[in-house]
Design a protein around this motif. Structure first.
Motif, PDB file in Angstrom:
ATOM      1  N   PHE A  48     -49.556   8.136-123.749  1.00  0.00           N
ATOM      2  CA  PHE A  48     -49.051   8.188-122.384  1.00  0.00           C
ATOM      3  C   PHE A  48     -49.620   9.389-121.649  1.00  0.00           C
ATOM      4  O   PHE A  48     -50.114  10.332-122.259  1.00  0.00           O
ATOM      5  N   SER A  49     -49.538   9.317-120.338  1.00  0.00           N
ATOM      6  CA  SER A  49     -50.038  10.380-119.480  1.00  0.00           C
ATOM      7  C   SER A  49     -48.870  11.018-118.724  1.00  0.00           C
ATOM      8  O   SER A  49     -48.446  10.490-117.699  1.00  0.00           O
ATOM      9  N   PRO A  50     -48.358  12.163-119.224  1.00  0.00           N
ATOM     10  CA  PRO A  50     -47.304  12.844-118.475  1.00  0.00           C
ATOM     11  C   PRO A  50     -47.752  13.222-117.069  1.00  0.00           C
ATOM     12  O   PRO A  50     -46.955  13.167-116.133  1.00  0.00           O
ATOM     13  N   SER A  51     -49.030  13.574-116.893  1.00  0.00           N
ATOM     14  CA  SER A  51     -49.487  13.981-115.563  1.00  0.00           C
ATOM     15  C   SER A  51     -49.390  12.827-114.569  1.00  0.00           C
ATOM     16  O   SER A  51     -48.952  13.025-113.432  1.00  0.00           O
ATOM     17  N   GLU A  52     -49.768  11.632-114.991  1.00  0.00           N
ATOM     18  CA  GLU A  52     -49.657  10.483-114.084  1.00  0.00           C
ATOM     19  C   GLU A  52     -48.207  10.229-113.702  1.00  0.00           C
ATOM     20  O   GLU A  52     -47.893  10.007-112.532  1.00  0.00           O
ATOM     21  N   MET A  53     -47.322  10.262-114.688  1.00  0.00           N
ATOM     22  CA  MET A  53     -45.906  10.014-114.421  1.00  0.00           C
ATOM     23  C   MET A  53     -45.319  11.088-113.508  1.00  0.00           C
ATOM     24  O   MET A  53     -44.654  10.774-112.524  1.00  0.00           O
ATOM     25  N   LEU A  54     -45.592  12.346-113.798  1.00  0.00           N
ATOM     26  CA  LEU A  54     -45.043  13.440-112.997  1.00  0.00           C
ATOM     27  C   LEU A  54     -45.631  13.454-111.591  1.00  0.00           C
ATOM     28  O   LEU A  54     -44.913  13.724-110.629  1.00  0.00           O
ATOM     29  N   ASN A  55     -46.913  13.168-111.486  1.00  0.00           N
ATOM     30  CA  ASN A  55     -47.533  13.114-110.158  1.00  0.00           C
ATOM     31  C   ASN A  55     -46.919  12.000-109.316  1.00  0.00           C
ATOM     32  O   ASN A  55     -46.703  12.165-108.119  1.00  0.00           O
ATOM     33  N   GLU A  56     -46.610  10.890-109.967  1.00  0.00           N
ATOM     34  CA  GLU A  56     -46.013   9.764-109.252  1.00  0.00           C
ATOM     35  C   GLU A  56     -44.540  10.006-108.921  1.00  0.00           C
ATOM     36  O   GLU A  56     -44.093   9.762-107.807  1.00  0.00           O
ATOM     37  N   ARG A  62     -50.325  17.555-110.928  1.00  0.00           N
ATOM     38  CA  ARG A  62     -50.834  18.042-112.211  1.00  0.00           C
ATOM     39  C   ARG A  62     -52.237  17.515-112.480  1.00  0.00           C
ATOM     40  O   ARG A  62     -52.555  16.388-112.154  1.00  0.00           O
ATOM     41  N   ASP A  63     -53.045  18.346-113.121  1.00  0.00           N
ATOM     42  CA  ASP A  63     -54.353  17.916-113.590  1.00  0.00           C
ATOM     43  C   ASP A  63     -54.157  16.943-114.752  1.00  0.00           C
ATOM     44  O   ASP A  63     -53.093  16.914-115.377  1.00  0.00           O
ATOM     45  N   PRO A  64     -55.200  16.167-115.083  1.00  0.00           N
ATOM     46  CA  PRO A  64     -55.066  15.189-116.162  1.00  0.00           C
ATOM     47  C   PRO A  64     -54.549  15.802-117.471  1.00  0.00           C
ATOM     48  O   PRO A  64     -55.027  16.853-117.916  1.00  0.00           O
ATOM     49  N   TYR A  65     -53.562  15.126-118.038  1.00  0.00           N
ATOM     50  CA  TYR A  65     -52.892  15.573-119.261  1.00  0.00           C
ATOM     51  C   TYR A  65     -52.494  14.307-120.006  1.00  0.00           C
ATOM     52  O   TYR A  65     -51.821  13.441-119.446  1.00  0.00           O
TER      53      TYR A  65
END
Length: 146
Positions: A48-56, A62-65
Motif C-alpha cells: 500500500f501507499s500511505p502517501s497516496e492515502m494521506l494526500n487524498e 507527501r512525497d511517494p512512500y
C-alpha cells in the motif's frame, strides 16, 4: 506511561535496521525491491501507499512512500508457534520505499522478530534466536541484491 526499554540504549543492530539508497524512479524502486525480496524467499501479501492515502484524505502533500509487506511463510509459521501467535500482530515484515528526492529512493526495514524480543512478545530462547538469525540472513540477502 513509562517505556519498558530505554530508546536511547537501542542501536540499529538491536532492531535489525537496514537501509539502502537506490538511484531510480520511485515506481522502478518499488518494483525492484519487490523482485529482490521475492528472490530472497519472501512473498509480498500486502502492499500500500500511505502517501497516496494521506494526500487524498488529508491533503498531506507527501512525497511517494510505499510499504511492501514481506513474509517468508516457513519462518512466519515458526515465529507464530514460538510466540503463542502474538507475533502476528506485527506481521508482515514491512519494507518501506520512500522518495528522498526525485531519482533517489530510500529502502528501509526493521526486524519484527528482534523488536518482538525486545518488548517481550517473543521468548529469549534458542528457537527464537534461530528464527531471528534465519530472517536476518534472508533480509541481508535481499539488501545485498538491491
Amino acid at each position: 506511561m513509562m517505556l519498558p526499554i530505554d530508546p536511547d540504549q537501542i542501536n540499529s543492530a538491536d532492531i535489525g535496521e537496514e537501509r539502502a539508497s537506490l538511484e531510480m524512479s520511485h515506481e522502478d524502486a518499488v518494483e525492484h525491491v519487490r523482485e529482490v525480496f521475492r528472490d530472497a524467499g519472501f512473498g509480498i501479501p500486502v502492499e500500500f501507499s500511505p502517501s497516496e492515502m494521506l494526500n487524498e484524505k488529508v491533503d498531506a502533500d507527501r512525497d511517494p512512500y510505499y510499504v511492501l509487506g514481506a513474509c517468508n511463510p516457513e519462518v512466519a509459521d515458526r515465529a507464530l508457534d514460538a510466540t503463542d501467535n502474538r507475533l502476528g500482530a506485527l506481521m508482515p515484515c514491512n519494507v518501506v520505499v520512500w522518495e528522498e528526492e526525485p531519482g533517489k529512493q530510500v529502502v528501509y526495514h526493521v526486524s519484527i522478530m528482534r523488536i518482538a524480543r525486545l518488548v517481550g512478545m517473543a521468548p529469549d530462547n534458542e528457537e527464537m534466536a534461530d528464527i531471528v538469525a534465519n530472517t536476518g540472513e534472508l533480509v541481508d540477502e535481499a539488501f545485498a541484491n538491491l
